[in-house]
Design a protein around this motif. Structure first.
Motif, PDB file in Angstrom:
ATOM      1  N   VAL A   3      -4.040   4.901  -4.354  1.00 23.35           N
ATOM      2  CA  VAL A   3      -4.661   3.644  -4.475  1.00 23.35           C
ATOM      3  C   VAL A   3      -6.198   4.105  -4.583  1.00 23.35           C
ATOM      4  O   VAL A   3      -6.804   4.889  -3.961  1.00 23.35           O
ATOM      5  N   VAL A  37      -6.163   0.063   5.656  1.00 20.77           N
ATOM      6  CA  VAL A  37      -6.760   1.170   4.898  1.00 20.77           C
ATOM      7  C   VAL A  37      -6.282   2.774   5.455  1.00 20.77           C
ATOM      8  O   VAL A  37      -6.776   3.484   5.034  1.00 20.77           O
ATOM      9  N   VAL A  70      -9.883  -0.801  -3.995  1.00 20.93           N
ATOM     10  CA  VAL A  70      -9.602  -1.689  -3.036  1.00 20.93           C
ATOM     11  C   VAL A  70     -10.553  -2.897  -2.972  1.00 20.93           C
ATOM     12  O   VAL A  70     -11.919  -2.511  -2.899  1.00 20.93           O
ATOM     13  N   LEU A 112     -14.264   0.721  -2.654  1.00 24.40           N
ATOM     14  CA  LEU A 112     -13.885  -0.310  -1.906  1.00 24.40           C
ATOM     15  C   LEU A 112     -14.974  -1.471  -2.323  1.00 24.40           C
ATOM     16  O   LEU A 112     -16.087  -1.242  -2.024  1.00 24.40           O
ATOM     17  N   LYS A 147       0.904  -1.104   0.054  1.00 22.26           N
ATOM     18  CA  LYS A 147       0.052   0.012   0.006  1.00 22.26           C
ATOM     19  C   LYS A 147       0.780   1.230  -0.022  1.00 22.26           C
ATOM     20  O   LYS A 147       0.649   2.320  -0.764  1.00 22.26           O
TER      21      LYS A 147
END
Length: 227
Positions: free
Chosen positions: A40, A92, A43, A100, A34
């Motif tokens: 990002v 996270v 997810v 997500l 990560k």
């Protein structure tokens, strides 16, 4: 928030790591991955069905998700309480993905045969933690996939009971529920071994089907701003 004291809470709510040799090292590897990604946007969070995007679904992942800066934090054997522990220990942290995708709970049903209400409570708590930690992220909550060959078998029924509860968690603003299970079943509701060889985990050829089934939702949710 829950008012249940910890000693009285069902196991599905009791945040804990898995007691297996590979699990904490994978957690540490995912923290490093990560951090190394820098960005990002998407997810995937769940159990072995999600982790399998790294193996059985690897080619599909490369096409559909790697270009979207996606992170896979699926762990084999995870139940809701293991996901809660991981969320509380940085998986996270310091990211703000657009979306997500959450698929969790079938191991609560299968490993321990938790009551559907208890599994659903674990899913609900995960959604609450995600709302706290990722307030600008949309959640695509997937129905638990079918398991067992026949629709009348105990674990199939149990997963369906969970789905009936967790679908009510969608507010269609932040949390969106999607049931793609009809893609796995024949006309009589049976699950065959050419779809899931063990009647639990999708075969490699099913990951393309999963990706195509969720793609309209993934595309729409990643392209809209959170309120």
């Amino acid at each position: 928030m829950f008012s249940i004291c910890e000693s009285e809470a069902p196991l599905s709510l009791q945040s804990t790591p898995q007691d297996t040799i590979w699990w904490l090292p994978r957690h540490e590897e995912k923290l490093s991955e990560k951090e190394s990604m820098g960005r990002v946007d998407l997810v995937f969070l769940g159990d072995s069905i999600t982790q399998a995007w790294e193996k059985e679904g690897a080619g599909v992942w490369e096409t559909f998700y790697k270009p979207r800066h996606a992170l896979n934090i699926g762990f084999n054997g995870d139940r809701t309480e293991h996901v809660l522990w991981r969320l509380e220990h940085g998986e996270v942290a310091d990211i703000q993905p657009k979306l997500l995708v959450l698929l969790i709970g079938t191991n609560n049903s299968g490993h321990r045969m938790d009551k559907a209400e208890d599994t659903a409570l674990g899913v609900k708590r995960i959604l609450e933690v995600l709302a706290e930690k990722l307030p600008h992220t949309k959640i695509l909550l997937l129905a638990l996939f079918p398991r067992s060959a026949k629709p009348t078998q105990k674990l199939r029924v149990l997963n369906e009971e969970v789905n009936q509860i967790i679908q009510s968690y969608a507010d269609d603003k932040t949390v969106f529920f999607l049931n793609i299970n009809h893609h796995f079943l024949d006309a009589s509701g049976r699950l065959t071994n050419n779809v899931m060889g063990d009647f639990l985990h999708p075969n490699a050829n099913q990951y393309q089907i999963v990706a195509e089934a969720i793609e309209p939702s993934v595309q729409a949710l990643m392209s809209t701003k959170s309120s």
